[in-house]
Scaffold this motif. Structure first.
Motif, PDB file in Angstrom:
ATOM      1  N   PHE A 152     -59.362  18.499 -13.909  1.00 36.00           N
ATOM      2  CA  PHE A 152     -59.405  18.332 -12.446  1.00 36.00           C
ATOM      3  C   PHE A 152     -58.803  17.004 -11.976  1.00 36.00           C
ATOM      4  N   PRO A 153     -59.155  15.882 -12.597  1.00 36.80           N
ATOM      5  CA  PRO A 153     -58.536  14.627 -12.137  1.00 36.80           C
ATOM      6  C   PRO A 153     -57.011  14.664 -12.243  1.00 36.80           C
ATOM      7  N   ASP A 154     -56.471  15.312 -13.288  1.00 35.61           N
ATOM      8  CA  ASP A 154     -55.015  15.385 -13.427  1.00 35.61           C
ATOM      9  C   ASP A 154     -54.406  16.221 -12.307  1.00 35.61           C
ATOM     10  N   LEU A 155     -55.039  17.369 -12.062  1.00 37.51           N
ATOM     11  CA  LEU A 155     -54.545  18.241 -10.995  1.00 37.51           C
ATOM     12  C   LEU A 155     -54.510  17.487  -9.667  1.00 37.51           C
ATOM     13  N   ILE A 156     -55.609  16.823  -9.350  1.00 35.79           N
ATOM     14  CA  ILE A 156     -55.702  16.172  -8.038  1.00 35.79           C
ATOM     15  C   ILE A 156     -54.788  14.945  -7.962  1.00 35.79           C
ATOM     16  N   HIS A 157     -54.697  14.201  -9.041  1.00 35.29           N
ATOM     17  CA  HIS A 157     -53.746  13.078  -9.042  1.00 35.29           C
ATOM     18  C   HIS A 157     -52.336  13.589  -8.765  1.00 35.29           C
ATOM     19  N   ALA A 158     -51.994  14.710  -9.402  1.00 40.56           N
ATOM     20  CA  ALA A 158     -50.632  15.238  -9.244  1.00 40.56           C
ATOM     21  C   ALA A 158     -50.397  15.771  -7.835  1.00 40.56           C
ATOM     22  N   ALA A 159     -51.453  16.313  -7.230  1.00 37.46           N
ATOM     23  CA  ALA A 159     -51.270  16.944  -5.917  1.00 37.46           C
ATOM     24  C   ALA A 159     -51.262  15.924  -4.781  1.00 37.46           C
ATOM     25  N   LYS A 160     -52.064  14.888  -4.914  1.00 35.48           N
ATOM     26  CA  LYS A 160     -52.177  13.933  -3.805  1.00 35.48           C
ATOM     27  C   LYS A 160     -50.948  13.026  -3.778  1.00 35.48           C
ATOM     28  N   GLN A 161     -50.909  12.077  -2.866  1.00 32.30           N
ATOM     29  CA  GLN A 161     -49.735  11.217  -2.740  1.00 32.30           C
ATOM     30  C   GLN A 161     -49.456  10.507  -4.055  1.00 32.30           C
ATOM     31  N   GLU A 162     -48.182  10.252  -4.316  1.00 35.27           N
ATOM     32  CA  GLU A 162     -47.815   9.651  -5.601  1.00 35.27           C
ATOM     33  C   GLU A 162     -48.332   8.207  -5.636  1.00 35.27           C
ATOM     34  N   PRO A 163     -48.785   7.757  -6.820  1.00 37.47           N
ATOM     35  CA  PRO A 163     -49.562   6.511  -6.856  1.00 37.47           C
ATOM     36  C   PRO A 163     -48.757   5.255  -6.566  1.00 37.47           C
ATOM     37  N   ASP A 164     -47.447   5.282  -6.794  1.00 36.47           N
ATOM     38  CA  ASP A 164     -46.679   4.068  -6.518  1.00 36.47           C
ATOM     39  C   ASP A 164     -46.324   3.961  -5.037  1.00 36.47           C
ATOM     40  N   SER A 165     -45.788   5.049  -4.468  1.00 34.28           N
ATOM     41  CA  SER A 165     -45.326   4.967  -3.079  1.00 34.28           C
ATOM     42  C   SER A 165     -46.447   5.208  -2.073  1.00 34.28           C
ATOM     43  N   GLY A 166     -47.478   5.946  -2.476  1.00 37.69           N
ATOM     44  CA  GLY A 166     -48.533   6.289  -1.524  1.00 37.69           C
ATOM     45  C   GLY A 166     -48.151   7.445  -0.607  1.00 37.69           C
ATOM     46  N   PHE A 167     -47.069   8.136  -0.872  1.00 37.28           N
ATOM     47  CA  PHE A 167     -46.718   9.349  -0.139  1.00 37.28           C
ATOM     48  C   PHE A 167     -46.068  10.330  -1.122  1.00 37.28           C
ATOM     49  N   PRO A 168     -45.830  11.572  -0.762  1.00 35.44           N
ATOM     50  CA  PRO A 168     -46.160  12.192   0.515  1.00 35.44           C
ATOM     51  C   PRO A 168     -47.617  12.643   0.520  1.00 35.44           C
ATOM     52  N   GLN A 169     -48.187  12.673   1.702  1.00 32.81           N
ATOM     53  CA  GLN A 169     -49.573  13.127   1.744  1.00 32.81           C
ATOM     54  C   GLN A 169     -49.682  14.490   2.410  1.00 32.81           C
ATOM     55  N   ALA A 170     -50.765  15.167   2.061  1.00 29.24           N
ATOM     56  CA  ALA A 170     -51.070  16.496   2.609  1.00 29.24           C
ATOM     57  C   ALA A 170     -49.950  17.490   2.351  1.00 29.24           C
ATOM     58  N   GLN A 171     -49.292  17.353   1.243  1.00 28.35           N
ATOM     59  CA  GLN A 171     -48.319  18.378   0.880  1.00 28.35           C
ATOM     60  C   GLN A 171     -48.063  18.365  -0.628  1.00 28.35           C
ATOM     61  N   THR A 172     -47.703  19.555  -1.112  1.00 25.53           N
ATOM     62  CA  THR A 172     -47.449  19.663  -2.541  1.00 25.53           C
ATOM     63  C   THR A 172     -45.956  19.652  -2.838  1.00 25.53           C
ATOM     64  N   ALA A 173     -45.142  19.477  -1.810  1.00 28.40           N
ATOM     65  CA  ALA A 173     -43.688  19.530  -1.999  1.00 28.40           C
ATOM     66  C   ALA A 173     -43.172  18.199  -2.552  1.00 28.40           C
ATOM     67  N   HIS A 174     -43.546  17.912  -3.779  1.00 23.26           N
ATOM     68  CA  HIS A 174     -43.039  16.686  -4.410  1.00 23.26           C
ATOM     69  C   HIS A 174     -43.068  16.824  -5.932  1.00 23.26           C
ATOM     70  N   ASP A 175     -42.345  15.934  -6.585  1.00 21.06           N
ATOM     71  CA  ASP A 175     -42.135  16.064  -8.031  1.00 21.06           C
ATOM     72  C   ASP A 175     -43.425  16.113  -8.836  1.00 21.06           C
ATOM     73  N   ASN A 176     -44.350  15.188  -8.551  1.00 21.11           N
ATOM     74  CA  ASN A 176     -45.542  15.121  -9.400  1.00 21.11           C
ATOM     75  C   ASN A 176     -46.299  16.443  -9.440  1.00 21.11           C
ATOM     76  N   PHE A 177     -46.433  17.056  -8.266  1.00 18.43           N
ATOM     77  CA  PHE A 177     -47.201  18.295  -8.227  1.00 18.43           C
ATOM     78  C   PHE A 177     -46.531  19.380  -9.063  1.00 18.43           C
ATOM     79  N   TRP A 178     -45.238  19.583  -8.841  1.00 12.08           N
ATOM     80  CA  TRP A 178     -44.570  20.682  -9.551  1.00 12.08           C
ATOM     81  C   TRP A 178     -44.338  20.355 -11.017  1.00 12.08           C
TER      82      TRP A 178
END
Ligand code: HDD
Length: 704
Positions: free
Chosen positions: A172-198
């Motif tokens: 679960f922590p991995d899933l949520i870390h990947a889904a939420k905003q990326e840890p360095d930039s702090g964005f994007p938020q409230a969306q899964t359209a980014h590299d970490n999630f996919w």
């Protein structure tokens, strides 16, 4: 002057503000016409709330200004940590009512009598966005229900999707870390359209079934009132005799299922980031109480053993066509919160809040959740006494020997604070009760202590395929479009290709279309399943939104764009019909002060044209006079109002004079466009609204 009294306050007395409660629990009665005196929290009357205390008009502020100090101190501490997931939520109160006696299935007190009513609190939420994000983000919706039963609080902490991303809570922590905003930039938020999630999804094939669900329109619901809820895991029902059956919980909205389209969602988030909460709040305020049926899927060991998937695997569902849903009660939400923070923010759900007659299974996700929720509340609500908060407190009698700690305000009296003792009420009470107390179902478990999962957990593709093939062609196109959209935001080509490699194993046509949409030069190799797929799972119509639509137009809203000089009879007739249907009308005019109808009367408007784009409505009418059309032809937001309504496949009614605006907006007339030449045609308009969106239009407006 305010009088002091020690009488207890009823909620109604507090609400009408005639009585204020002091910090020490004493009350201040406010006589008719009296304005209460502002005090500090210590009750000291404040003389000046505009200026801090200082030496001379331009001198330094004094440390002794206790009123200033207390005010700023309190303000500095007004926020608590937001939830790591489901931060943005919206709650309401209601009642759960049983339709029948279920004592043959469970000893849960709530199910022993038909017509039993239980107070409930429900919090809907988005998962990934922060507290201040927007409501119509593409995301799973939380659907958490707290039932204040006579045998304690029972929480069904579910989502609007019946499966989950992962099988074991350790991920679960991995899933949520990947889904939420990326840890360095702090964005994007409230969306899964980014590299970490996919990246994570494509490396975790078990998440693919859920990935199909989140790329479907389930994640952009029209409103909380039009979505289902699911307990997700398999639980147990246990009878008084100790007989157990398995169960999955379903909430079915009485209004039916409906979602918005993606381009609409994007625009709603800008026009009204509070779209979903405003919808629920307004519906309850106007007495249009949303309602869900509770359905149970009950099955036994024999079914579980014959099912080709493991019923302990939260990435799998049991099709309703295989185990039909038994409707056993209804949930009605009929009261908004009085205070968002006290109720919606401070409510604490916990999967382990279950009552006698309900029990867990060994689903490894559920087992992990049972640890996590209690843990998170201690951090979020500041200590172990969050159960003392009114929203979390049981509404049945409760007696424990747990005591003290931060903010303990339910403090037992007397000498007995341990068990057994010789002092408590009765024979050293409260005492445990083997008769009425909670007994865990005595399931027999054994085996080697190892980090492994059941073998059937390894099939990650069969149900993903079944889900996709259960959708209508329109929904399949939406799923394809979402994959293309999300993966187009992914910057690393290898991740895009890796997702497509999984789609190839799920459904070749889908994969090919996504690859085409992305402009992928060549198709990757199909991902190799760890276990052969279960071929030919039949389509499950229950999984489609469009096959389970609303039965009429109730609960929806028509936006009517008007101008001066228009015949008010059109509006009156539309409003009359919509009201009878249980739907609503909102008037949008060039000026919010209203408009002058043909007969010279000034009529009210709800919105100004640039503040009410058509994305906020389910269908639109454009009622313009010739003069009005001339004016609005030069108003870009009026053109957008029409062109968006058309592109989002909505029904459009219009007066003859409005036609130039429709032409300018690029409308190509079809059966969803209706000329309102007489008020009597409003009936036809409502008929079209009932049929829903004109999906055939999508092909006309989306060339890419
Ligand atoms: Fe969770 C909150 C639903 C898996 C850990 N979860 C939370 C809420 C919902 C869900 C609706 C919001 C409750 C509220 O409104 O306050 N969660 C789910 C579902 C899951 C799921 C349906 C899978 C079937 N969750 C899950 C796992 C873990 C968590 C596997 C950790 C091991 N969830 C939490 C949490 C939260 C939470 C961190 C954050 C705030 C809270 O609990 O109270 O503990």
């Amino acid at each position: 002057m305010a009088k002091r009294s020690t009488d207890a306050l009823t909620p109604a007395e507090i609400a009408d503000a005639k009585i204020l409660r002091g910090t020490g629990g004493e009350t201040h009665q406010i006589a008719e016409g009296d304005t209460p005196v502002l005090t500090t929290q210590q009750g000291i009357p404040v003389a000046d709330d505009q200026n801090s205390l200082r030496i001379g008009p331009r001198g330094p502020t004094l440390l002794e200004d206790f009123a200033f100090r207390e005010k700023i101190f309190h303000f500095d501490h007004e926020r608590i940590p937001e939830r790591i997931v489901h931060a943005r939520g919206f709650g309401a109160h209601g009642t759960f009512e049983t339709y029948e006696d279920l004592s043959a299935l469970t000893s849960a007190d709530i199910f022993q009598r038909a017509g039993e009513k239980t107070p409930a609190f429900v919090r809907f939420s988005t998962v990934a966005g922060n507290l201040g994000s927007s409501d119509v983000a593409r995301d799973v919706r939380g659907f958490a229900v707290k039932l204040y039963t006579k045998q304690g609080n029972w929480d069904i902490v579910g989502n609007n999707i019946p499966v989950f991303f992962i099988q074991d809570a350790i991920k679960f922590p991995d899933l949520i870390h990947a889904a939420k905003q990326e840890p360095d930039s702090g964005f994007p938020q409230a969306q899964t359209a980014h590299d970490n999630f996919w990246d994570f999804i494509s490396l975790m094939p078990e998440s693919l079934h859920m990935a199909l669900w989140i790329m479907s329109d389930r994640t952009i619901p029209r409103s909380f009132r039009f979505m289902e809820g699911f307990g997700v895991h398999t639980f147990r029902l246990v009878t008084a005799e100790g007989k157990s059956s398995f169960v999955k919980f379903h909430w079915k909205p009485k209004l039916g299922l409906q979602s918005v389209v993606w381009n609409e969602a994007v625009k709603i988030n800008g026009a009204d980031p509070d779209f979903h909460r405003r919808d629920l709040w307004s519906a309850i305020k106007r007495g249009d109480y949303p309602e869900w049926d509770l359905g149970l899927q009950v099955f036994d060991d024999a079914f579980a053993d014959s099912f080709p998937f493991d019923v302990l695997d939260a990435t799998k569902l049991i099709p309703e066509e295989l185990v039909p849903i038994r409707i056993v009660g209804r949930l009605v939400l009929d009261r908004t919160v009085d205070n968002f923070f006290a109720e919606t923010e401070q409510v604490a759900f916990h999967t382990a809040n279950i009552v006698p007659g309900i029990d867990f299974t060994n689903d490894p996700l559920l087992q992990g959740r049972n640890f996590s929720y209690l843990d998170t509340q201690i951090k979020r609500l500041g200590g172990p006494n969050f159960t003392h908060l009114p929203i979390n407190a049981a509404k049945c009698p409760f007696h424990s020997f747990q005591q003290d700690g931060h903010m303990a305000f339910v403090n037992p009296k007397g000498r007995a604070n341990y068990e057994p003792n010789s002092w408590g009420p009765g024979i050293g009470g409260p005492r445990e009760s083997p008769e009425s107390g909670f007994h865990s179902f005595p399931a027999e478990d054994g085996g080697e202590k190892r980090r492994v999962r059941g073998e059937l957990f390894a099939d990650h593709y069969s149900q993903a395929r079944q889900f996709y093939r259960s959708q209508t062609p329109v929904e399949q196109t939406h799923i394809k479009d979402s994959f293309v959209f999300e993966l187009s935001k992914v910057e690393t080509p290898a991740i895009r290709a890796r997702v497509v490699s999984h789609l190839l194993t799920i459904d070749q046509t889908l994969a090919q279309k996504v690859a085409d949409g992305l402009g992928l030069a060549e198709l990757p190799e199909a991902a190799k399943p760890a276990r052969p797929l279960v071929e030919d799972l039949p389509a499950s119509p229950a999984l489609s939104i469009l096959l389970n639509p609303p039965k009429d137009f109730s609960g929806r809203k028509v936006g009517v764009l008007v101008s001066d000089g228009v015949d008010g009879a059109f509006l009156d007739e539309i409003e009359r019909l919509l009201t009878a249907e249980g739907a609503q009308m909102e008037v949008i005019a060039p000026r919010v002060g209203g408009f002058t109808a043909k007969d010279g009367t000034l009529r009210p408007a709800h919105q100004k044209v640039n503040g009410a784009p058509s994305v906020l409505y389910d269908a639109v009418a454009v009622l313009l006079s010739t003069e009005g059309a001339k004016l609005l032809l030069n108003e870009a937001t009026a053109k957008d109002f029409v062109s968006d309504a058309f592109a989002h496949a909505k029904v459009i009614a219009f007066t003859q004079a409005a036609q130039p605006l429709l032409e300018k907006a690029g409308v190509i007339a079809d059966e969803g466009c209706l000329l309102l030449d007489t008020p009597a045609k409003a009936e036809t308009f409502l008929g079209l609204c009932r049929k829903g969106r004109r999906w055939e239009r999508e092909a006309k407006v989306h060339a890419v």
